[in-house]
Write a protein that holds these residues in place. Structure first.
Motif: not given
Length: 331
Positions: A32-33, A62-63, A84-85, A100-105
């Protein structure tokens, strides 16, 4: 009762569960960032409620974007996959292991206020100009739907903006960036200035619902950047810092080396995952005349007060050509 910070974001737990089941993962690396790291324990607990024996490793590398998927951390920890969020997949880099990319809306976006601000800009422009919209992964679906509902307004949704990839403002009179903070918006304004065309930039912060103009900030940055380029005109000894993963850009390295060799310059190429002031000090960067960052261009901006000029790859090419007539961003 107000929602907790983490509940303002959609981490798509059901999508993650489906992905884990499909690949039969026993261990995953969660990335996560920095701004969403606080939500990691909640996400891990939700996954463990479904998979009692699932092992989750939390990455602390780092993200800053989807250009930095922590493949090394996943391999070293024996993970079967990466979650990866915070970003969507970077078009110029695909991880070698299942990711798997999750945008975190962001769930807290206020549609009425955002559309009101967009309508306000349209009205001020008398609906006679084309306004192009860009946003980040957290808001991309929502903003696209808002734009489609606006009437009597010439608005075009251009998609995602990244720090190294502004939206293309072709056929645009104005650009509006919808993103939190200053980073993405100032990036777009700087890019628009670099094109040498008068394409104005405005920003809407979807967390505060503020409308603001970044152009003075961008002009200030541009003056500093041009001075750094001018300082590099006479540089003899060059340090080039390459990045990892999607920030590994061999075509830039090769182009710089070819140009440096043709001019008889000295150079050293190094590679780093996290580029900081301490790193520069530790590798003796003060003994070089100029430092070139081929990873994230904003690293150079953040180090604008370093003892030696720290410039981007595009700026390096300007310096090697001794040409200040057009600013190059990002490369």
């Amino acid at each position: 009762m107000p929602m907790s910070f983490c509940h303002y974001y959609d981490f798509e737990i059901e999508t993650i569960v489906k992905f884990i089941r499909e690949i039969k993962a026993k261990k995953i690396l969660l990335q996560l960032p920095e701004g969403l790291q606080i939500c990691a324990s909640e996400i891990i607990q939700l996954l463990r409620n479904t998979f009692g024996d699932l092992e989750v490793i939390l990455s602390q590398n780092p993200s800053f974007g989807s250009c930095l998927v922590d493949e090394y951390g996943a391999i070293e920890s024996g993970a079967d996959a990466i979650i990866h969020i915070g970003h969507i997949e970077y078009k110029y880099y695909k991880p070698k292991m299942p990711t798997l990319f999750i945008r975190g809306a962001y769930r807290g976006i206020d549609k009425d206020k955002i559309t009101m601000l967009l309508s306000q800009v349209c009205k001020e422009q008398q609906n006679k100009v084309t306004i192009c919209i860009g946003t980040t992964a957290q808001h991309m679906v929502e903003i696209d739907s808002f734009v489609k509902e606006l009437r009597n307004c010439r608005i075009v949704y251009k998609g995602i903006i990244l720090g190294c990839m502004p939206i293309n403002p072709s056929n645009c009179d104005n650009t509006i960036i919808i993103a939190g903070g200053k980073f993405h918006c100032v990036t777009q304004a700087l890019y628009n200035l670099s094109l040498g065309k008068h394409i104005s930039t405005l920003c809407i912060d979807p967390y505060t619902n503020d409308l603001w103009n970044p152009e003075k900030d961008a002009e200030k940055i541009l003056h500093v950047r041009l001075w750094k380029v001018r300082e590099a005109f006479e540089a003899r000894k060059w340090l080039i810092i390459n990045g990892f993963y999607g920030q590994h850009r061999p075509y830039l390295i090769n182009a710089l080396i070819e140009r440096l060799r043709s001019l008889g310059k000295e150079y050293v190429v190094t590679k780093a995952l996290r580029i900081t002031r301490d790193l520069l000090d530790n590798i003796g960067a003060e003994s070089f005349d100029v430092i070139v960052i081929t990873a994230c261009p904003h690293v150079a901006f953040e180090l604008d007060d370093y003892i030696k000029p720290v410039i981007t790859a595009g700026e390096a090419m300007m310096a090697l050509r001794r040409d200040l007539s057009r600013y190059i961003y990002p490369w």
